[in-house]
Design an enzyme around this catalytic site. Sequence first.
Site, PDB file in Angstrom:
ATOM      1  N   ASP A 109       0.808  -1.225   0.000  1.00 21.57           N
ATOM      2  CA  ASP A 109       0.000   0.000   0.000  1.00 21.57           C
ATOM      3  C   ASP A 109       0.840   1.273   0.000  1.00 21.57           C
ATOM      4  OD1 ASP A 109      -2.396  -1.389  -0.017  1.00 21.57           O
ATOM      5  OD2 ASP A 109      -2.555  -1.426   2.170  1.00 21.57           O
ATOM      6  N   CYS A 110       2.105   1.145  -0.247  1.00 17.62           N
ATOM      7  CA  CYS A 110       3.025   2.278  -0.223  1.00 17.62           C
ATOM      8  C   CYS A 110       2.989   3.027  -1.558  1.00 17.62           C
ATOM      9  CB  CYS A 110       4.444   1.755   0.044  1.00 17.62           C
ATOM     10  SG  CYS A 110       5.721   3.031   0.081  1.00 17.62           S
ATOM     11  N   GLY A 111       3.258   4.309  -1.504  1.00 14.66           N
ATOM     12  CA  GLY A 111       3.352   5.106  -2.726  1.00 14.66           C
ATOM     13  C   GLY A 111       4.485   4.656  -3.642  1.00 14.66           C
ATOM     14  N   ALA A 134       5.063   1.459  -4.173  1.00 17.62           N
ATOM     15  CA  ALA A 134       4.703   0.118  -4.636  1.00 17.62           C
ATOM     16  C   ALA A 134       4.839  -0.072  -6.158  1.00 17.62           C
ATOM     17  CB  ALA A 134       3.300  -0.260  -4.166  1.00 17.62           C
TER      18      ALA A 134
END
Length: 164
Positions: free
Chosen positions: A34-36, A38
């Site tokens: 869910d990281c930017g 990703a």
Amino acid sequence: MSIYDIPVKTIKGEQQTLAPYQGDVMLIVNTATDCGFAPQFKGLQKLHDEYADQGFSVLGFPCAQFANQEKGDDAEIAQACELNFGISFPLYSRIDVNGKDAHPLFQLLTNEARGVLGSKSIKWNFTKFLVDRDGRVVKRFGSTDEPAKIESHIRKLLEDPAKG
């Protein structure tokens, strides 16, 4: 203790070590679906696909220490990585990379390759550690370092280990 002796648990719950990668070049990454950052999964997979037959592997270690950007359990993480990003490189069980509960692998990595201003702690998801064929940590890359930027370093290690 050698990097190859440290116990790790696969995303499927199997206990092992990194011994199967002895003699290979590894890029070890703390990941979060869910990281930017990703979208870097695709670049990491491309590197893995491009160089796997030359003795290179990307190894992903999910982590929820940064804004809880890895919310799922191991099965959910594996499914998200496969469905959303097409990941086939090895994934391991979710771990901590900083603090008193930091996994021994990441304790070794951060001791061997310091960050900005000599910092040991990992600042965010998608910090990457390049390990040569002899198990030496040769370089640390930050979250903003795109996988394509790392490719020349990987090629050098695969072509001539002394150049790492």
